[in-house]
Scaffold this motif. Structure first.
Motif, short mmCIF file in Angstrom:
data_model
loop_
_atom_site.label_atom_id
_atom_site.label_comp_id
_atom_site.label_asym_id
_atom_site.label_seq_id
_atom_site.Cartn_x
_atom_site.Cartn_y
_atom_site.Cartn_z
N ASN A 47 -6.17 2.44 -1.83
CA ASN A 47 -5.22 1.36 -1.61
C ASN A 47 -5.71 0.09 -2.28
O ASN A 47 -6.87 -0.03 -2.66
CB ASN A 47 -5.05 1.12 -0.11
N SER A 48 -4.80 -0.86 -2.42
CA SER A 48 -5.13 -2.16 -3.02
C SER A 48 -5.86 -1.98 -4.34
O SER A 48 -6.91 -2.60 -4.59
CB SER A 48 -5.99 -2.98 -2.04
N LEU A 49 -5.31 -1.14 -5.18
CA LEU A 49 -5.98 -0.81 -6.43
C LEU A 49 -6.03 -2.00 -7.37
O LEU A 49 -5.11 -2.84 -7.40
CB LEU A 49 -5.29 0.38 -7.09
N LYS A 50 -7.11 -2.06 -8.13
CA LYS A 50 -7.34 -3.13 -9.08
C LYS A 50 -7.47 -2.54 -10.49
O LYS A 50 -7.82 -1.37 -10.64
CB LYS A 50 -8.64 -3.86 -8.72
N ARG A 55 -10.98 -0.23 1.11
CA ARG A 55 -9.82 0.07 0.26
C ARG A 55 -9.60 1.56 0.09
O ARG A 55 -8.47 2.02 0.00
CB ARG A 55 -9.99 -0.57 -1.12
N SER A 99 -2.31 -4.26 -14.76
CA SER A 99 -2.33 -5.60 -14.15
C SER A 99 -0.94 -6.22 -14.15
O SER A 99 -0.02 -5.72 -14.76
CB SER A 99 -3.31 -6.48 -14.90
N ASP A 127 -10.40 -0.45 -11.25
CA ASP A 127 -10.49 0.89 -10.68
C ASP A 127 -10.04 1.96 -11.69
O ASP A 127 -10.13 3.16 -11.40
CB ASP A 127 -9.63 1.01 -9.42
N GLN A 151 0.56 0.20 -10.56
CA GLN A 151 0.35 -1.23 -10.74
C GLN A 151 -0.73 -1.73 -9.79
O GLN A 151 -0.98 -1.13 -8.73
CB GLN A 151 1.65 -1.99 -10.50
N ALA A 152 -1.33 -2.81 -10.16
CA ALA A 152 -2.35 -3.44 -9.31
C ALA A 152 -1.75 -3.71 -7.93
O ALA A 152 -0.61 -4.16 -7.82
CB ALA A 152 -2.86 -4.73 -9.94
N GLY A 153 -2.54 -3.42 -6.92
CA GLY A 153 -2.07 -3.58 -5.55
C GLY A 153 -1.46 -2.32 -4.97
O GLY A 153 -1.21 -2.24 -3.75
N GLY A 154 -1.21 -1.35 -5.83
CA GLY A 154 -0.60 -0.10 -5.39
C GLY A 154 -1.60 0.89 -4.83
O GLY A 154 -2.78 0.57 -4.67
N SER A 155 -1.11 2.09 -4.57
CA SER A 155 -1.93 3.14 -3.96
C SER A 155 -1.79 4.45 -4.71
O SER A 155 -0.76 4.72 -5.34
CB SER A 155 -1.51 3.36 -2.50
#
Length: 116
Positions: free
Chosen positions: A83-86, A66, A116, A89, A13-17
């Motif tokens: 990190n902080s995946l969007k 990131r 997202s 990415d 999910q977005a925000g994950g790593s």
């Protein structure tokens, strides 16, 4: 012959790593820089990050802060901590290994999807 093999991709999910790994079969005495590139659907390959044999790193501007690239020469491995995946990415990530003589080897790629 050097054959990079990536692992560690997946769905997040977005925000994950995610942490990608790439192991190659070459000798540490022949390997110079290693790196990561990515290709999103419908787009060209773009640089993610590279790391020299001496540990000097280079990042694409959109990844700075990131993503972190590192390598373990004893294990013939390069890593990419993301990190902080969007959602943007989302791409297939490819490992590259540069050897003497200017030759570059590419891995088969690992798919990363950021929802997202």
């Amino acid at each position: 012959q050097v054959q990079p093999v990536e692992s560690g991709g997946g769905l997040v999910q977005a925000g994950g790593s995610l942490r990608l790994s790439c192991v190659h079969s070459g000798s540490i005495f022949s390997v110079n820089a290693m790196g990561w590139y990515r290709q999103a659907p419908g787009k060209q390959h773009e640089l993610v990050a590279t790391i020299t044999g001496g540990g000097r790193t280079n990042y694409a501007d959109s990844m700075k802060g990131r993503f972190t690239i590192s390598r373990d020469n004893a294990k013939n491995t390069v890593y990419l901590q993301m990190n902080s995946l969007k959602p943007e990415d989302t791409a297939t990530y490819y490992c590259t290994v540069d050897v003497g003589g200017g030759r570059r080897y590419w891995g088969q790629g690992t798919q990363d999807t950021v929802s997202s």
